[in-house]
Design a protein around this motif. Structure first.
Motif, PDB file in Angstrom:
ATOM      1  N   ASP A  39      -6.908  -4.335  15.404  1.00 40.50           N
ATOM      2  CA  ASP A  39      -7.361  -5.205  14.301  1.00 40.50           C
ATOM      3  C   ASP A  39      -8.127  -4.418  13.236  1.00 40.50           C
ATOM      4  OD1 ASP A  39      -6.272  -7.526  15.400  1.00 40.50           O
ATOM      5  OD2 ASP A  39      -8.097  -7.965  16.462  1.00 40.50           O
ATOM      6  N   LYS A  40      -8.941  -3.648  13.841  1.00 44.89           N
ATOM      7  CA  LYS A  40      -9.606  -2.609  12.881  1.00 44.89           C
ATOM      8  C   LYS A  40      -8.636  -1.583  12.460  1.00 44.89           C
ATOM      9  CE  LYS A  40     -14.219  -3.825  15.186  1.00 44.89           C
ATOM     10  NZ  LYS A  40     -15.517  -3.114  15.809  1.00 44.89           N
ATOM     11  N   GLY A  41      -8.068  -1.240  13.241  1.00 41.42           N
ATOM     12  CA  GLY A  41      -7.173   0.056  12.525  1.00 41.42           C
ATOM     13  C   GLY A  41      -6.014  -0.567  11.486  1.00 41.42           C
ATOM     14  N   LYS A  42      -5.940  -1.795  11.593  1.00 34.41           N
ATOM     15  CA  LYS A  42      -5.056  -2.291  10.497  1.00 34.41           C
ATOM     16  C   LYS A  42      -5.588  -2.261   8.904  1.00 34.41           C
ATOM     17  CE  LYS A  42      -1.319  -5.771   9.675  1.00 34.41           C
ATOM     18  NZ  LYS A  42      -0.740  -6.729  10.255  1.00 34.41           N
ATOM     19  N   GLN A  43      -6.962  -2.400   9.166  1.00 34.92           N
ATOM     20  CA  GLN A  43      -7.935  -2.764   8.119  1.00 34.92           C
ATOM     21  C   GLN A  43      -8.011  -1.235   7.621  1.00 34.92           C
ATOM     22  OE1 GLN A  43     -11.771  -4.321   9.403  1.00 34.92           O
ATOM     23  NE2 GLN A  43     -10.654  -6.516   9.451  1.00 34.92           N
ATOM     24  N   LYS A  44      -8.081  -0.355   8.396  1.00 38.37           N
ATOM     25  CA  LYS A  44      -8.170   0.977   7.818  1.00 38.37           C
ATOM     26  C   LYS A  44      -6.773   1.736   7.258  1.00 38.37           C
ATOM     27  CE  LYS A  44      -9.272   5.649   9.560  1.00 38.37           C
ATOM     28  NZ  LYS A  44      -8.013   6.432   9.558  1.00 38.37           N
ATOM     29  N   PHE A  45      -5.716   1.132   7.799  1.00 40.67           N
ATOM     30  CA  PHE A  45      -4.492   1.279   7.270  1.00 40.67           C
ATOM     31  C   PHE A  45      -4.421   0.889   5.948  1.00 40.67           C
ATOM     32  CE2 PHE A  45       0.146  -0.021   6.788  1.00 40.67           C
ATOM     33  CZ  PHE A  45       0.623   1.433   6.880  1.00 40.67           C
ATOM     34  N   LEU A  46      -4.864  -0.440   5.638  1.00 38.81           N
ATOM     35  CA  LEU A  46      -4.706  -0.871   4.414  1.00 38.81           C
ATOM     36  C   LEU A  46      -5.647  -0.471   3.473  1.00 38.81           C
ATOM     37  CD1 LEU A  46      -4.478  -4.578   5.541  1.00 38.81           C
ATOM     38  CD2 LEU A  46      -2.908  -3.306   4.670  1.00 38.81           C
ATOM     39  N   GLU A  47      -6.848   0.287   4.085  1.00 38.50           N
ATOM     40  CA  GLU A  47      -7.896   0.980   3.095  1.00 38.50           C
ATOM     41  C   GLU A  47      -7.082   2.220   2.610  1.00 38.50           C
ATOM     42  OE1 GLU A  47     -11.196   1.433   4.932  1.00 38.50           O
ATOM     43  OE2 GLU A  47     -11.713  -0.800   5.188  1.00 38.50           O
ATOM     44  N   ASP A  48      -6.336   2.848   3.476  1.00 38.34           N
ATOM     45  CA  ASP A  48      -5.625   4.157   3.234  1.00 38.34           C
ATOM     46  C   ASP A  48      -4.676   3.896   1.980  1.00 38.34           C
ATOM     47  OD1 ASP A  48      -7.330   5.517   4.800  1.00 38.34           O
ATOM     48  OD2 ASP A  48      -5.877   5.831   6.427  1.00 38.34           O
ATOM     49  N   LEU A  49      -4.109   2.763   2.275  1.00 38.20           N
ATOM     50  CA  LEU A  49      -3.206   2.377   1.382  1.00 38.20           C
ATOM     51  C   LEU A  49      -3.489   2.105  -0.172  1.00 38.20           C
ATOM     52  CD1 LEU A  49      -0.121   1.335   1.088  1.00 38.20           C
ATOM     53  CD2 LEU A  49      -0.463  -0.855   1.543  1.00 38.20           C
ATOM     54  N   ASP A  53      -1.106   6.049  -4.660  1.00 40.07           N
ATOM     55  CA  ASP A  53      -0.665   5.553  -5.837  1.00 40.07           C
ATOM     56  C   ASP A  53       0.255   4.509  -5.510  1.00 40.07           C
ATOM     57  OD1 ASP A  53      -0.479   5.155  -8.388  1.00 40.07           O
ATOM     58  OD2 ASP A  53       0.442   7.164  -8.680  1.00 40.07           O
ATOM     59  N   LEU A  54       0.210   3.204  -5.907  1.00 35.21           N
ATOM     60  CA  LEU A  54       1.295   2.511  -5.433  1.00 35.21           C
ATOM     61  C   LEU A  54       2.609   2.476  -6.136  1.00 35.21           C
ATOM     62  CD1 LEU A  54      -0.860  -0.976  -5.123  1.00 35.21           C
ATOM     63  CD2 LEU A  54      -0.038   0.567  -3.394  1.00 35.21           C
ATOM     64  N   GLU A  55       2.649   3.142  -7.223  1.00 32.81           N
ATOM     65  CA  GLU A  55       3.994   3.339  -7.884  1.00 32.81           C
ATOM     66  C   GLU A  55       4.841   4.414  -7.234  1.00 32.81           C
ATOM     67  OE1 GLU A  55       1.134   3.883 -10.188  1.00 32.81           O
ATOM     68  OE2 GLU A  55       1.035   1.925 -10.846  1.00 32.81           O
ATOM     69  N   ASP A  56       4.196   4.998  -6.210  1.00 35.82           N
ATOM     70  CA  ASP A  56       4.956   6.265  -5.805  1.00 35.82           C
ATOM     71  C   ASP A  56       5.482   5.692  -4.267  1.00 35.82           C
ATOM     72  OD1 ASP A  56       4.427   8.152  -7.633  1.00 35.82           O
ATOM     73  OD2 ASP A  56       2.648   8.955  -6.500  1.00 35.82           O
ATOM     74  N   GLY A  59       8.909  -0.230  -3.186  1.00 38.06           N
ATOM     75  CA  GLY A  59       8.320  -1.694  -3.146  1.00 38.06           C
ATOM     76  C   GLY A  59       7.020  -2.080  -3.551  1.00 38.06           C
ATOM     77  N   MET A  60       6.302  -1.141  -4.299  1.00 37.49           N
ATOM     78  CA  MET A  60       5.009  -1.339  -4.265  1.00 37.49           C
ATOM     79  C   MET A  60       4.122  -1.572  -3.066  1.00 37.49           C
ATOM     80  SD  MET A  60       4.719  -0.596  -7.659  1.00 37.49           S
ATOM     81  CE  MET A  60       3.624  -1.370  -8.514  1.00 37.49           C
ATOM     82  N   ALA A  61       4.489  -1.042  -1.941  1.00 33.41           N
ATOM     83  CA  ALA A  61       3.987  -1.455  -0.681  1.00 33.41           C
ATOM     84  C   ALA A  61       3.848  -2.945  -0.029  1.00 33.41           C
ATOM     85  CB  ALA A  61       2.567  -0.644  -0.420  1.00 33.41           C
ATOM     86  N   GLU A  62       4.649  -3.683  -0.703  1.00 33.08           N
ATOM     87  CA  GLU A  62       4.588  -5.031  -0.457  1.00 33.08           C
ATOM     88  C   GLU A  62       5.268  -5.297   1.017  1.00 33.08           C
ATOM     89  OE1 GLU A  62       5.982  -7.921  -3.381  1.00 33.08           O
ATOM     90  OE2 GLU A  62       4.912  -6.746  -4.827  1.00 33.08           O
ATOM     91  N   HIS A  63       6.182  -4.488   1.081  1.00 36.23           N
ATOM     92  CA  HIS A  63       7.107  -4.716   2.576  1.00 36.23           C
ATOM     93  C   HIS A  63       6.948  -3.646   3.416  1.00 36.23           C
ATOM     94  CE1 HIS A  63       8.973  -7.778   0.287  1.00 36.23           C
ATOM     95  NE2 HIS A  63       9.183  -7.026  -0.686  1.00 36.23           N
ATOM     96  N   ARG A  70       6.377   2.825   7.662  1.00 34.54           N
ATOM     97  CA  ARG A  70       7.362   2.865   6.673  1.00 34.54           C
ATOM     98  C   ARG A  70       7.329   1.709   5.647  1.00 34.54           C
ATOM     99  NH1 ARG A  70      13.165   3.757   8.845  1.00 34.54           N
ATOM    100  NH2 ARG A  70      13.512   3.837   6.731  1.00 34.54           N
ATOM    101  N   TYR A  71       7.607   2.160   4.696  1.00 32.85           N
ATOM    102  CA  TYR A  71       7.776   1.093   3.318  1.00 32.85           C
ATOM    103  C   TYR A  71       9.076   0.682   2.910  1.00 32.85           C
ATOM    104  CZ  TYR A  71       2.839   2.873   3.253  1.00 32.85           C
ATOM    105  OH  TYR A  71       1.669   3.130   3.803  1.00 32.85           O
ATOM    106  N   PHE A  72       9.433  -0.313   2.438  1.00 34.92           N
ATOM    107  CA  PHE A  72      10.810  -1.054   2.150  1.00 34.92           C
ATOM    108  C   PHE A  72      10.508  -1.399   0.685  1.00 34.92           C
ATOM    109  CE2 PHE A  72      10.750  -0.718   6.561  1.00 34.92           C
ATOM    110  CZ  PHE A  72      11.625   0.079   7.046  1.00 34.92           C
TER     111      PHE A  72
END
Length: 145
Positions: A39-49, A53-56, A59-63, A70-72
């Protein structure tokens, strides 16, 4: 006369790049992904995300597949990935608990219960050290007086 002989070096430029392939598309290690799944690690993963830069990111990190880090580009690609063998293999790897620092130290031999033989040797070494200190102390005492 004939033609000139070809070089026998057999150099292949792709062969020299082979060791670098592992770091070219480097993802995350199993222990890092295991922390992300919590749970806490997933929050850290999202903070790192959010820091990236989402343009790079595809899918703009939605999937995202958190298990594979991995991102799709779209939901169909993510669904195909989830049904595939590499994703299932990764899930099997993540079922095992990663090694902790304590386990790695025990594997090397630090902090290990040495059994009766080890305790006896440590006790003998401690007694020898006490005997040496007392012998040095008694022989040094008359010289000081």
């Amino acid at each position: 006369m004939g033609r000139n002989r070809r070089s026998r070096t057999h150099s292949n430029p792709k062969k020299n790049q082979a060791p670098n392939q592992k770091t070219k598309r480097y993802g995350r290690d199993i222990d890092q992904i295991h922390d992300d799944m919590k749970d806490k690690g997933k929050q850290k993963f999202l903070e790192d995300l959010r820091k990236k830069d989402l343009e790079d990111i595809p899918g703009m990190a939605e999937h995202t597949c958190v298990a594979c880090a991995r991102y799709f580009a779209d939901a169909a690609a993510l669904e195909t990935h989830v049904r595939g063998k590499p994703h299932k293999r990764q899930l099997k790897k993540l079922e095992e608990e990663p090694y902790s620092i304590e386990e790695s130290r025990r594997a090397v031999g630090l902090g290990v219960d040495k059994g009766e033989y080890g305790r006896r040797k440590e006790k003998e070494a401690a007694e020898a050290a006490v005997a040496a200190a007392s012998a040095a102390g008694t022989s040094a005492a008359p010289m000081e007086v």
